[in-house]
Design a protein around this motif. Structure first.
Motif, PDB file in Angstrom:
ATOM      1  N   ALA A 216       0.847  -1.202   0.000  1.00  0.00           N
ATOM      2  CA  ALA A 216       0.000   0.000   0.000  1.00  0.00           C
ATOM      3  C   ALA A 216       0.877   1.245   0.000  1.00  0.00           C
ATOM      4  CB  ALA A 216      -0.930  -0.021   1.209  1.00  0.00           C
ATOM      5  N   THR A 217       1.396   1.604  -1.148  1.00  0.00           N
ATOM      6  CA  THR A 217       2.347   2.703  -1.277  1.00  0.00           C
ATOM      7  C   THR A 217       1.684   3.947  -1.856  1.00  0.00           C
ATOM      8  OG1 THR A 217       2.977   2.036  -3.514  1.00  0.00           O
ATOM      9  CG2 THR A 217       4.200   1.049  -1.677  1.00  0.00           C
ATOM     10  N   GLN A 218       2.375   5.059  -1.728  1.00  0.00           N
ATOM     11  CA  GLN A 218       1.892   6.302  -2.334  1.00  0.00           C
ATOM     12  C   GLN A 218       1.818   6.164  -3.849  1.00  0.00           C
ATOM     13  OE1 GLN A 218       0.725   9.064  -0.823  1.00  0.00           O
ATOM     14  NE2 GLN A 218       0.265   9.905  -2.847  1.00  0.00           N
ATOM     15  N   GLU A 219       2.764   5.452  -4.433  1.00  0.00           N
ATOM     16  CA  GLU A 219       2.747   5.241  -5.885  1.00  0.00           C
ATOM     17  C   GLU A 219       1.510   4.462  -6.312  1.00  0.00           C
ATOM     18  OE1 GLU A 219       6.584   6.362  -4.495  1.00  0.00           O
ATOM     19  OE2 GLU A 219       5.336   4.655  -3.871  1.00  0.00           O
ATOM     20  N   LEU A 220       1.119   3.460  -5.530  1.00  0.00           N
ATOM     21  CA  LEU A 220      -0.088   2.701  -5.840  1.00  0.00           C
ATOM     22  C   LEU A 220      -1.319   3.583  -5.701  1.00  0.00           C
ATOM     23  CD1 LEU A 220      -1.436   0.036  -6.572  1.00  0.00           C
ATOM     24  CD2 LEU A 220      -1.396  -0.591  -4.147  1.00  0.00           C
ATOM     25  N   ALA A 221      -1.339   4.445  -4.688  1.00  0.00           N
ATOM     26  CA  ALA A 221      -2.469   5.358  -4.506  1.00  0.00           C
ATOM     27  C   ALA A 221      -2.604   6.288  -5.707  1.00  0.00           C
ATOM     28  CB  ALA A 221      -2.289   6.162  -3.223  1.00  0.00           C
ATOM     29  N   GLU A 222      -1.497   6.819  -6.187  1.00  0.00           N
ATOM     30  CA  GLU A 222      -1.547   7.717  -7.329  1.00  0.00           C
ATOM     31  C   GLU A 222      -2.006   6.993  -8.584  1.00  0.00           C
ATOM     32  OE1 GLU A 222       2.339   9.389  -7.497  1.00  0.00           O
ATOM     33  OE2 GLU A 222       2.109  10.523  -5.617  1.00  0.00           O
ATOM     34  N   SER A 223      -1.569   5.757  -8.744  1.00  0.00           N
ATOM     35  CA  SER A 223      -2.006   4.966  -9.897  1.00  0.00           C
ATOM     36  C   SER A 223      -3.511   4.696  -9.834  1.00  0.00           C
ATOM     37  CB  SER A 223      -1.234   3.647  -9.946  1.00  0.00           C
ATOM     38  OG  SER A 223      -1.727   2.807 -10.960  1.00  0.00           O
ATOM     39  N   LEU A 224      -4.006   4.376  -8.635  1.00  0.00           N
ATOM     40  CA  LEU A 224      -5.437   4.109  -8.481  1.00  0.00           C
ATOM     41  C   LEU A 224      -6.256   5.375  -8.691  1.00  0.00           C
ATOM     42  CD1 LEU A 224      -7.708   2.147  -7.726  1.00  0.00           C
ATOM     43  CD2 LEU A 224      -7.274   2.701  -5.321  1.00  0.00           C
ATOM     44  N   ALA A 225      -5.735   6.514  -8.231  1.00  0.00           N
ATOM     45  CA  ALA A 225      -6.473   7.776  -8.348  1.00  0.00           C
ATOM     46  C   ALA A 225      -6.809   8.099  -9.795  1.00  0.00           C
ATOM     47  CB  ALA A 225      -5.667   8.907  -7.720  1.00  0.00           C
ATOM     48  N   GLU A 226      -5.966   7.687 -10.718  1.00  0.00           N
ATOM     49  CA  GLU A 226      -6.184   7.992 -12.124  1.00  0.00           C
ATOM     50  C   GLU A 226      -7.418   7.295 -12.683  1.00  0.00           C
ATOM     51  OE1 GLU A 226      -2.618   6.951 -14.140  1.00  0.00           O
ATOM     52  OE2 GLU A 226      -1.430   8.577 -13.236  1.00  0.00           O
ATOM     53  N   ARG A 227      -7.863   6.215 -12.043  1.00  0.00           N
ATOM     54  CA  ARG A 227      -9.013   5.484 -12.571  1.00  0.00           C
ATOM     55  C   ARG A 227     -10.282   5.717 -11.753  1.00  0.00           C
ATOM     56  NH1 ARG A 227      -6.898  -0.463 -12.632  1.00  0.00           N
ATOM     57  NH2 ARG A 227      -9.084  -1.028 -13.079  1.00  0.00           N
ATOM     58  N   LEU A 228     -10.199   6.556 -10.724  1.00  0.00           N
ATOM     59  CA  LEU A 228     -11.376   6.842  -9.902  1.00  0.00           C
ATOM     60  C   LEU A 228     -12.203   7.962 -10.523  1.00  0.00           C
ATOM     61  CD1 LEU A 228      -9.863   6.717  -6.292  1.00  0.00           C
ATOM     62  CD2 LEU A 228     -11.197   4.942  -7.455  1.00  0.00           C
ATOM     63  N   PRO A 229     -13.537   7.866 -10.467  1.00  0.00           N
ATOM     64  CA  PRO A 229     -14.388   8.874 -11.098  1.00  0.00           C
ATOM     65  C   PRO A 229     -14.582  10.102 -10.217  1.00  0.00           C
ATOM     66  CG  PRO A 229     -15.759   7.198 -10.092  1.00  0.00           C
ATOM     67  CD  PRO A 229     -14.328   6.766  -9.887  1.00  0.00           C
ATOM     68  N   TYR A 230     -14.859  11.209 -10.864  1.00  0.00           N
ATOM     69  CA  TYR A 230     -15.300  12.416 -10.161  1.00  0.00           C
ATOM     70  C   TYR A 230     -16.230  13.143 -11.125  1.00  0.00           C
ATOM     71  CZ  TYR A 230     -15.352  16.353  -6.982  1.00  0.00           C
ATOM     72  OH  TYR A 230     -15.765  17.321  -6.093  1.00  0.00           O
ATOM     73  N   ALA A 231     -17.529  12.949 -10.913  1.00  0.00           N
ATOM     74  CA  ALA A 231     -18.531  13.518 -11.809  1.00  0.00           C
ATOM     75  C   ALA A 231     -19.804  13.752 -11.017  1.00  0.00           C
ATOM     76  CB  ALA A 231     -18.799  12.559 -12.985  1.00  0.00           C
ATOM     77  N   ALA A 232     -20.768  14.386 -11.647  1.00  0.00           N
ATOM     78  CA  ALA A 232     -22.053  14.626 -11.000  1.00  0.00           C
ATOM     79  C   ALA A 232     -22.675  13.291 -10.606  1.00  0.00           C
ATOM     80  CB  ALA A 232     -22.978  15.387 -11.950  1.00  0.00           C
ATOM     81  N   GLY A 233     -23.022  13.147  -9.337  1.00  0.00           N
ATOM     82  CA  GLY A 233     -23.663  11.928  -8.874  1.00  0.00           C
ATOM     83  C   GLY A 233     -22.726  10.802  -8.530  1.00  0.00           C
TER      84      GLY A 233
END
Length: 289
Positions: A216-233
């Motif tokens: 559970a590294t910062q690099e893994l967090a950054e990689s995962l963040a790229e595929r997480l959504p941020y949109a209405a709803g």
């Protein structure tokens, strides 16, 4: 004089006091369910092995819902060298409580070299329910665990709003007795946090996923963040928390529909499982039913 057909008080049904204890042990390369104890309406199906030596178990709650006054107490222990996957066959429904609190307390213990996937389906909190949901993970250095909890406020399928009631969430992750993450919150149905931008922003589905292990590294967090959504709803974010003994990632999801939130959490688990556990992700059959 009171008419006999009109009682002075609503009859309160008896409450269930249920508990389940599971212990997983290594037998050669295979993980087995070495011990199980249950009291009341909590039990586990026969273990399955869709991934070879990894033990899959499904926890059953035959009443299919939790009513006011009910208590569910679940304790799971994964011994060194084991890998267990725990799921539930359907959502846990928290019924109208008639003024009484209902509770579920889950305690997960993961020894050094053990791996755990804790993957229950969502909690649906009915209008006028009072639900207390607590999860405690105690993990040793060298162990790894991925788990989640999701809550739906109101019965979306029936068009019900969550206008009355209260929800308490208590999640604690510790390594060798030291806290990695503790979060305790209370949400009342009428709270302004439900509509506040800094709160739920008017959304009624919230999910939290935690992944603990040396991967559970910062690099893994950054990689995962790229595929997480941020949109209405629908929106999600990931945070990396670390300590000398252990590190963890925390994924939070907010949405209007459970299906969309579930998709984000399953996708996150799929991306994290191999870095955290060293085992490729394999979606559970339960998720396709």
């Amino acid at each position: 004089m009171r008419h006999p057909d009109f009682p002075s008080a609503v009859a309160v049904p008896p409450a269930w006091q249920a508990s389940l204890r599971l212990r997983f042990a290594a037998r050669g390369e295979r993980t087995v369910l070495a011990a199980r104890q249950h009291r009341g309406p909590l039990m586990v199906q026969k273990p399955l092995y869709p991934e070879g030596d990894i033990c899959h178990a499904v926890i059953l709650h035959p009443p299919a819902g939790v009513a006011g006054g009910d208590t569910l107490d679940i304790a799971l222990h994964a011994e060194a060298g084991t890998h267990a996957v725990i799921a539930t066959p359907g959502a846990t429904k928290w019924y109208k409580s008639l003024g009484r609190d209902a509770s579920q307390h889950v305690r997960l213990t993961v020894e050094e070299g053990a791996r755990l996937d804790w993957l229950p389906q969502e909690n649906i909190v009915f209008d006028d329910a009072r639900a207390r949901i607590a999860t405690e993970l105690s993990i040793a250095p060298g162990g790894s665990a991925i788990g989640w909890d999701a809550v739906v406020l109101g019965r979306q399928a029936s068009g019900e709003q969550w206008n009355r009631g209260a929800l308490w969430l208590d999640t604690q992750v510790r390594c060798n007795g030291h806290a990695l993450w503790i979060e305790q919150s209370q949400l009342d149905a009428g709270s302004p946090l439900h509509g506040a931008v800094a709160g739920l922003d008017g959304m009624s589905v919230l999910g939290t996923l935690w992944a603990v292990g040396h991967g559970a590294t910062q690099e893994l967090a950054e990689s995962l963040a790229e595929r997480l959504p941020y949109a209405a709803g629908l929106r999600a974010g990931v945070t990396c928390l670390s300590s000398p003994a252990q590190s963890m990632l925390l994924v939070r999801v907010l949405g209007r529909q459970m299906e969309a939130v579930r998709h984000v959490m399953v996708d996150a688990w799929s991306a994290l499982r191999e870095p955290i556990h060293g085992v490729p992700a394999r979606p559970l059959r339960l998720w396709a039913t």
